[in-house]
Motif scaffolding. Structure first.
Motif, PDB file in Angstrom:
ATOM      1  N   SER A 213      44.663  49.401  47.274  1.00  0.00           N
ATOM      2  CA  SER A 213      44.613  48.235  46.387  1.00  0.00           C
ATOM      3  C   SER A 213      45.731  47.243  46.653  1.00  0.00           C
ATOM      4  CB  SER A 213      44.623  48.675  44.924  1.00  0.00           C
ATOM      5  OG  SER A 213      45.806  49.376  44.599  1.00  0.00           O
ATOM      6  N   PHE A 218      41.607  43.471  47.791  1.00  0.00           N
ATOM      7  CA  PHE A 218      41.736  43.858  46.383  1.00  0.00           C
ATOM      8  C   PHE A 218      42.572  42.842  45.605  1.00  0.00           C
ATOM      9  CE2 PHE A 218      40.478  47.851  48.216  1.00  0.00           C
ATOM     10  CZ  PHE A 218      39.837  48.550  47.204  1.00  0.00           C
ATOM     11  N   GLN A 221      40.959  39.798  43.978  1.00  0.00           N
ATOM     12  CA  GLN A 221      39.817  40.004  43.100  1.00  0.00           C
ATOM     13  C   GLN A 221      40.223  39.905  41.633  1.00  0.00           C
ATOM     14  OE1 GLN A 221      36.795  40.276  44.313  1.00  0.00           O
ATOM     15  NE2 GLN A 221      37.466  40.410  46.448  1.00  0.00           N
ATOM     16  N   THR A 226      38.645  45.132  40.120  1.00  0.00           N
ATOM     17  CA  THR A 226      39.482  46.060  40.865  1.00  0.00           C
ATOM     18  C   THR A 226      39.674  47.361  40.104  1.00  0.00           C
ATOM     19  OG1 THR A 226      40.655  44.304  42.039  1.00  0.00           O
ATOM     20  CG2 THR A 226      41.790  46.413  41.837  1.00  0.00           C
TER      21      THR A 226
END
Length: 260
Positions: A213, A218, A221, A226
């Motif tokens: 992440s 990620f 987003q 996420t």
């Protein structure tokens, strides 16, 4: 699926790391000693005692290892958050603000110019001439990326889940874009040699989730999208790894070219 029909811009993704610098520093994988052995072999020059400019140094993951090999390293980093984290991690290593498209360095000053996970953020019409300007004759431009070993079934399955959820294929993102950018030399003056170095590390599930992440796919987003993915992915991983320890497998893609 993605929360927006318009994909995030290249610039937005490049800048996204600054807000997640601490997460990046704590959870991203490092690099194996065999990578630096390969760099020295292809450059025909030891890192020990060499003047190295590590560009796009981020939080200093690669810089730390270059310094440990005995190189005289200066780091170059454009981002506020990443540079601040670098200074906390490596207070004794000099870092200057700048990018590969306009290196804040003198002509013919470096034995090595290194980019770890960073060359694809440059504009090669600018970064290649800059590399050639800064490198001494015979100096080495070394570019590398940790890429996911998608021949490992659980990694391939996770990549497919990311593609479905976010509408972005992480295999293409990680395993293809870097090398394509590296080999697209607009000057025609660089002759790249290519090596692959496979390695792995074992980490807790939560470290792995924090690692994936911290990637720009990620970071740009919507937070809810996420978090939804990470919650579902944690369940998948604990099914595959009941003891809570994930073995991440990587293939480092390395390319090295010598300055004429």
């Amino acid at each position: 699926m993605t929360t927006s029909s318009k994909p995030p811009s290249h610039t937005a993704r490049a800048h996204s790391f600054n807000a997640a610098a601490a997460q990046y520093a704590e959870n991203r994988p490092s690099y194996p000693p065999a990578l630096f052995d390969a760099i020295e072999e292809l450059a025909a020059h030891p890192l020990a005692g060499a003047r190295v400019a590590d560009v796009g140094a981020g939080t200093g993951i690669a810089t730390t290892l270059l310094h440990a090999r005995g190189a005289e390293v200066i780091a170059i980093e454009p981002g506020d958050g990443m540079a601040a984290q670098f200074r906390r991690t490596l207070p004794d290593v000099p870092i200057v603000r700048g990018s590969g498209d306009a290196l804040p360095l003198a002509d013919d000053c470096a034995d090595f110019l290194t980019y770890a996970q960073a060359w694809h953020w440059t504009d090669t019409t600018k970064s290649v001439p800059e590399a050639l300007r800064v490198l001494r004759p015979g100096g080495a431009l070394a570019l590398w990326w940790n890429t996911s070993a998608v021949d490992v079934p659980w990694i391939a399955e996770q990549s497919e889940r990311i593609r479905i959820h976010f509408g972005i294929d992480p295999v293409v993102e990680q395993n293809g874009s870097g090398l394509r950018t590296a080999l697209a030399d607009p000057t025609g003056r660089l002759d790249f040699a290519h090596r692959r170095v496979r390695w792995s590390r074992r980490v807790p599930v939560d470290t792995h989730l924090a690692n994936i992440s911290s990637h720009s796919v990620f970071l740009v987003q919507d937070e809810q999208a996420t978090n939804t993915f990470l919650t579902e992915e944690r369940t998948h991983l604990l099914t595959a790894f009941p003891d809570g320890t994930v073995e991440e497998t990587y293939v480092v893609e390395l390319v090295v070219a010598l300055a004429p």
